[in-house]
Scaffold this motif. Structure first.
Motif, PDB file in Angstrom:
ATOM      1  N   VAL A   1       0.787  -1.137   0.175  1.00  0.00           N
ATOM      2  CA  VAL A   1       0.095   0.178  -0.063  1.00  0.00           C
ATOM      3  C   VAL A   1       0.707   1.219  -0.068  1.00  0.00           C
ATOM      4  O   VAL A   1       1.785   1.580   1.021  1.00  0.00           O
ATOM      5  CB  VAL A   1      -0.864  -0.029   1.178  1.00  0.00           C
ATOM      6  CG1 VAL A   1      -1.994   1.115   1.230  1.00  0.00           C
ATOM      7  CG2 VAL A   1      -1.591  -1.471   1.517  1.00  0.00           C
TER       8      VAL A   1
ATOM      9  N   GLY B   1       0.933   5.360  -0.254  1.00  0.00           N
ATOM     10  CA  GLY B   1       0.239   6.816  -0.087  1.00  0.00           C
ATOM     11  C   GLY B   1       1.243   7.724  -0.521  1.00  0.00           C
ATOM     12  O   GLY B   1       1.286   7.960  -1.909  1.00  0.00           O
TER      13      GLY B   1
ATOM     14  N   SER C   1       6.311   0.517   1.491  1.00  0.00           N
ATOM     15  CA  SER C   1       5.386   0.733   0.648  1.00  0.00           C
ATOM     16  C   SER C   1       5.682   0.214  -0.766  1.00  0.00           C
ATOM     17  O   SER C   1       5.195   0.564  -1.684  1.00  0.00           O
ATOM     18  CB  SER C   1       4.870   2.146   0.653  1.00  0.00           C
ATOM     19  OG  SER C   1       5.841   3.295   0.425  1.00  0.00           O
TER      20      SER C   1
ATOM     21  N   TYR D   1       8.655   5.550  17.418  1.00  0.00           N
ATOM     22  CA  TYR D   1       7.471   6.106  16.811  1.00  0.00           C
ATOM     23  C   TYR D   1       7.607   5.084  15.484  1.00  0.00           C
ATOM     24  O   TYR D   1       8.347   5.285  14.478  1.00  0.00           O
ATOM     25  CB  TYR D   1       7.567   7.536  16.572  1.00  0.00           C
ATOM     26  CG  TYR D   1       6.673   8.101  15.716  1.00  0.00           C
ATOM     27  CD1 TYR D   1       5.425   7.668  15.501  1.00  0.00           C
ATOM     28  CD2 TYR D   1       7.220   9.215  14.794  1.00  0.00           C
ATOM     29  CE1 TYR D   1       4.257   8.480  14.497  1.00  0.00           C
ATOM     30  CE2 TYR D   1       6.315  10.102  14.002  1.00  0.00           C
ATOM     31  CZ  TYR D   1       4.935   9.515  13.898  1.00  0.00           C
ATOM     32  OH  TYR D   1       3.922  10.123  13.134  1.00  0.00           O
TER      33      TYR D   1
HETATM   34  C1  FAD Z   1      11.357  13.605   4.669  1.00  0.00           C
HETATM   35  C2  FAD Z   1      10.283  13.010   5.799  1.00  0.00           C
HETATM   36  C3  FAD Z   1       9.848  14.084   6.479  1.00  0.00           C
HETATM   37  C4  FAD Z   1       8.871  13.521   7.578  1.00  0.00           C
HETATM   38  N1  FAD Z   1       8.278  14.211   8.657  1.00  0.00           N
HETATM   39  C5  FAD Z   1       7.184  13.719   9.274  1.00  0.00           C
HETATM   40  C6  FAD Z   1       6.725  14.754  10.166  1.00  0.00           C
HETATM   41  O1  FAD Z   1       6.851  15.929  10.369  1.00  0.00           O
HETATM   42  N2  FAD Z   1       5.632  14.243  11.149  1.00  0.00           N
HETATM   43  C7  FAD Z   1       5.481  12.706  11.078  1.00  0.00           C
HETATM   44  O2  FAD Z   1       4.433  12.317  11.808  1.00  0.00           O
HETATM   45  N3  FAD Z   1       6.111  12.129  10.170  1.00  0.00           N
HETATM   46  C8  FAD Z   1       7.138  12.388   9.297  1.00  0.00           C
HETATM   47  N4  FAD Z   1       7.507  11.686   8.355  1.00  0.00           N
HETATM   48  C9  FAD Z   1       7.475  10.040   8.444  1.00  0.00           C
HETATM   49  C10 FAD Z   1       6.068   9.956   7.846  1.00  0.00           C
HETATM   50  O3  FAD Z   1       4.840  10.257   8.469  1.00  0.00           O
HETATM   51  C11 FAD Z   1       5.783   8.341   7.402  1.00  0.00           C
HETATM   52  O4  FAD Z   1       7.220   8.054   6.686  1.00  0.00           O
HETATM   53  C12 FAD Z   1       4.488   8.212   6.826  1.00  0.00           C
HETATM   54  O5  FAD Z   1       4.544   6.655   6.934  1.00  0.00           O
HETATM   55  C13 FAD Z   1       4.820   8.465   5.411  1.00  0.00           C
HETATM   56  O6  FAD Z   1       3.450   8.290   4.825  1.00  0.00           O
HETATM   57  P1  FAD Z   1       3.445   8.149   3.134  1.00  0.00           P
HETATM   58  O7  FAD Z   1       1.767   7.933   2.973  1.00  0.00           O
HETATM   59  O8  FAD Z   1       3.881   9.473   2.618  1.00  0.00           O
HETATM   60  O9  FAD Z   1       4.311   6.966   2.867  1.00  0.00           O
HETATM   61  P2  FAD Z   1       4.246   5.596   2.180  1.00  0.00           P
HETATM   62  O10 FAD Z   1       5.559   4.981   2.133  1.00  0.00           O
HETATM   63  O11 FAD Z   1       3.289   5.533   1.183  1.00  0.00           O
HETATM   64  O12 FAD Z   1       3.567   4.631   3.449  1.00  0.00           O
HETATM   65  C14 FAD Z   1       4.051   4.346   4.618  1.00  0.00           C
HETATM   66  C15 FAD Z   1       3.468   3.290   5.357  1.00  0.00           C
HETATM   67  O13 FAD Z   1       2.134   3.561   5.401  1.00  0.00           O
HETATM   68  C16 FAD Z   1       1.228   2.584   4.780  1.00  0.00           C
HETATM   69  N5  FAD Z   1       0.155   3.441   4.130  1.00  0.00           N
HETATM   70  C17 FAD Z   1       0.341   4.497   3.087  1.00  0.00           C
HETATM   71  N6  FAD Z   1      -0.968   4.552   2.685  1.00  0.00           N
HETATM   72  C18 FAD Z   1      -1.772   3.831   3.412  1.00  0.00           C
HETATM   73  C19 FAD Z   1      -3.141   3.853   3.333  1.00  0.00           C
HETATM   74  N7  FAD Z   1      -4.048   4.663   2.636  1.00  0.00           N
HETATM   75  N8  FAD Z   1      -3.778   2.696   4.125  1.00  0.00           N
HETATM   76  C20 FAD Z   1      -3.143   1.973   4.749  1.00  0.00           C
HETATM   77  N9  FAD Z   1      -1.772   2.098   4.686  1.00  0.00           N
HETATM   78  C21 FAD Z   1      -1.135   2.852   4.094  1.00  0.00           C
HETATM   79  C22 FAD Z   1       2.130   1.893   3.632  1.00  0.00           C
HETATM   80  O14 FAD Z   1       1.769   0.725   3.206  1.00  0.00           O
HETATM   81  C23 FAD Z   1       3.486   2.101   4.493  1.00  0.00           C
HETATM   82  O15 FAD Z   1       3.447   0.932   5.370  1.00  0.00           O
HETATM   83  C24 FAD Z   1       8.523  12.112   7.435  1.00  0.00           C
HETATM   84  C25 FAD Z   1       9.154  11.253   6.525  1.00  0.00           C
HETATM   85  C26 FAD Z   1      10.061  11.847   5.857  1.00  0.00           C
HETATM   86  C27 FAD Z   1      10.544  10.928   4.781  1.00  0.00           C
END
Ligand code: FAD
Length: 483
Positions: free
Chosen positions: A66, A68, A77, A429
């Motif tokens: 999955v 996002g 992901s 976290y």
């Molecule tokens: C540069 C950077 C800055 C960040 N800053 C912050 C911050 O300020 N605060 C904070 O809390 N976090 C922060 N993060 C961490 C971020 O919240 C996590 O990496 C988060 O999981 C990313 O979500 P995504 O959907 O972008 O990533 P993805 O890589 O798409 O997903 C991350 C995880 O969530 C799952 N997922 C995604 N979408 C869904 C969905 N719709 N349903 C079920 N599961 C799903 C994926 O399978 C994977 O396990 C940061 C990360 C980075 C790389």
């Protein structure tokens, strides 16, 4: 059904390995995962598309990943199975009492849409993080102290389950699933297609930034933590120690920045107090004028870039947002301000001497507490209601192909950093996972909530269809995991 047959069955777009767009379609935020070759990437356009992908993967015995916003540090992901990408399910709709967010929406787009609607929502401190991962993992940022975690404001979610059914969960419907989705981690219980979140009342914000000489780093790091613990909930702040390659005059520097839900005078007085506690003056100090919430957050996250430019390179014609290089990281949550000696130890692990060899590295701290800590530990899956800071290190290499020794070197640095963090730690976290997590990582991430999380997992995904290296399982993990 062959992969190509799925193309005719979904309204969105299916990108297969032979397609011209495949190399871009497989990318995450971190370039490390460009070498992972999924079976296909499905840009889903609807909940029905998601359900069809789930059934397709199940019928063929394929793994499903999955995705996002693609910011998973450890690449959770993506993988060799079918990537379900939610980025085209990215609506932001302001209703009477809630804001509906497509699970693929990025912070910067949601803020931009809400800018004209008189609504504000909490986000993290990076513009392109997706709601899907951010909210299911917890969701911390500069609004945490005033309004709680992003997930504390989720009132409902729509979820496609492992059997292809779609459910809505809330306090009244599927309450266990609703509980687990607020901090239990993404990619574990189902595919969230939409969140409903409570908006916050924060019409104006003041942004600030100060830079400090590295020579003052021990005092600034110590003072900043005390300042943040004792400061008002309206103060949202981060601290990063940057290497010489990013500091003025090629010297390392400490950056303290954030936003305040108050007046510019309050911010100036607060920064005076920080300087007094640190016993030194910053090299520079900027306090912005009060501005609209979305505008100030956009500037803090994207600078002068437009919304289109601020997106990750490769995701749109104007997008120029940077991607992250090969990185090894160690992050922990800490429960109190570090003493001076502990701050010195944290900086030793960041190691100023590494500037001589041009090692890219960061020591990042985000202040927590406030409203997030006034929620009982078991009220949602996020247990860390006593955490005051997220603190961690990233060690990066921009040419890992040309530096065969880099992975081992960066791992050793991250391990040393983990040792420095250990005495202060009160948990980890799930959204900032360390590259190397040993032992009982479920307890690290979820504390006393792990048992209930496992029970929810058994009830909603009995065959462990949704899984990655650190998704909660049906029973306790026994082996060390290296991601
Ligand atoms: C540069 C950077 C800055 C960040 N800053 C912050 C911050 O300020 N605060 C904070 O809390 N976090 C922060 N993060 C961490 C971020 O919240 C996590 O990496 C988060 O999981 C990313 O979500 P995504 O959907 O972008 O990533 P993805 O890589 O798409 O997903 C991350 C995880 O969530 C799952 N997922 C995604 N979408 C869904 C969905 N719709 N349903 C079920 N599961 C799903 C994926 O399978 C994977 O396990 C940061 C990360 C980075 C790389």
């Amino acid at each position: 059904m062959r992969a190509a047959a799925l193309r005719d069955r979904i309204g969105g777009e299916l990108v297969l390995p032979d397609d011209a767009g495949y190399a871009l379609a497989i990318q995450l935020q971190n370039t490390e995962y460009d070498t992972v070759e999924p079976y296909a990437v499905a840009y889903c356009a609807s909940e029905e598309d998601v359900a069809r992908c789930v059934r397709h993967a199940r019928d063929r015995g394929l793994r499903l990943h999955v995705r996002g916003g693609g910011h998973s540090f450890n690449g959770w992901s993506t993988g060799e199975g079918l990537v379900v990408d939610l980025s085209r399910m990215s609506h932001t709709v302001a209703e009477e009492a809630v804001v509906r967010l497509g699970a693929g929406v990025r912070s910067l787009d949601a803020l931009d849409v809400l800018r004209t609607r008189g609504r504000q929502i909490v986000t993290g401190t990076f513009p392109t993080v997706g709601a899907g991962g951010f909210l299911t993992g917890g969701g911390i940022g500069w609004q945490t102290r005033r309004f709680g975690l992003g997930s504390d404001l989720v009132t409902a979610a729509r979820v496609v389950l492992a059997d292809g059914r779609t459910v809505r969960c809330s306090a009244a419907e599927e309450p266990d699933l609703y509980w687990a989705l607020r901090g239990g981690g993404g990619g574990t219980f189902g595919v969230v297609t939409e969140f409903e979140v409570r908006p916050v009342e924060a019409p104006t914000l003041v942004a600030f930034e100060t830079l400090w000489a590295y020579d003052d780093a021990v005092e600034v790091l110590t003072a900043w933590q005390e300042w943040a613990v004792e400061g008002p909930d309206e103060l949202g702040t981060s601290l990063v120690v940057l290497p010489g390659m990013f500091g003025p005059g090629g010297r390392p520097v400490v950056r303290v920045w954030g936003v305040h839900l108050g007046t510019a005078e309050e911010v100036r007085a607060g920064l005076d107090e920080l300087a007094e506690r640190a016993g030194s003056k910053p090299l520079s100090r900027t306090v912005g004028p009060p501005g609209g919430y979305a505008e100030v957050m956009h500037e803090a996250l994207c600078g002068s870039k437009t919304v289109a430019q601020c997106h990750r390179t490769g995701t749109g014609p104007e997008a120029e947002g940077h991607r992250h290089p090969y990185t090894r990281q160690s992050y922990r949550l800490t429960g109190r301000a570090a003493t001076r000696a502990e701050s010195a130890a944290l900086l030793d692990a960041w190691d100023p001497a590494l500037d001589a060899v041009g090692q890219e590295r960061y020591l990042l701290c985000i202040a927590l507490g406030g409203a997030a800590n006034r929620v009982p530990r078991t009220a949602t899956a996020y247990a860390h209601r006593d955490a005051r800071f997220l603190i961690g290190y990233q060690f990066a290499c921009r040419d890992v192909a040309g530096d065969a020794a880099a992975p081992a070197r960066l791992t050793a640095l991250a391990d040393r950093a983990a040792t420095a963090l250990a005495p202060l730690a009160c948990g980890s976290y799930i959204n900032f996972p360390s590259s190397r997590v040993g032992g009982d990582w479920e307890t690290e991430y979820f504390g006393e909530n792990r048992g209930r999380l496992r029970a929810v997992k058994r009830a909603y995904d009995p065959e462990d269809f949704f899984r990655h290296a650190q998704s909660i399982g049906h029973s306790a993990p026994t082996t060390e995991v290296e991601s």
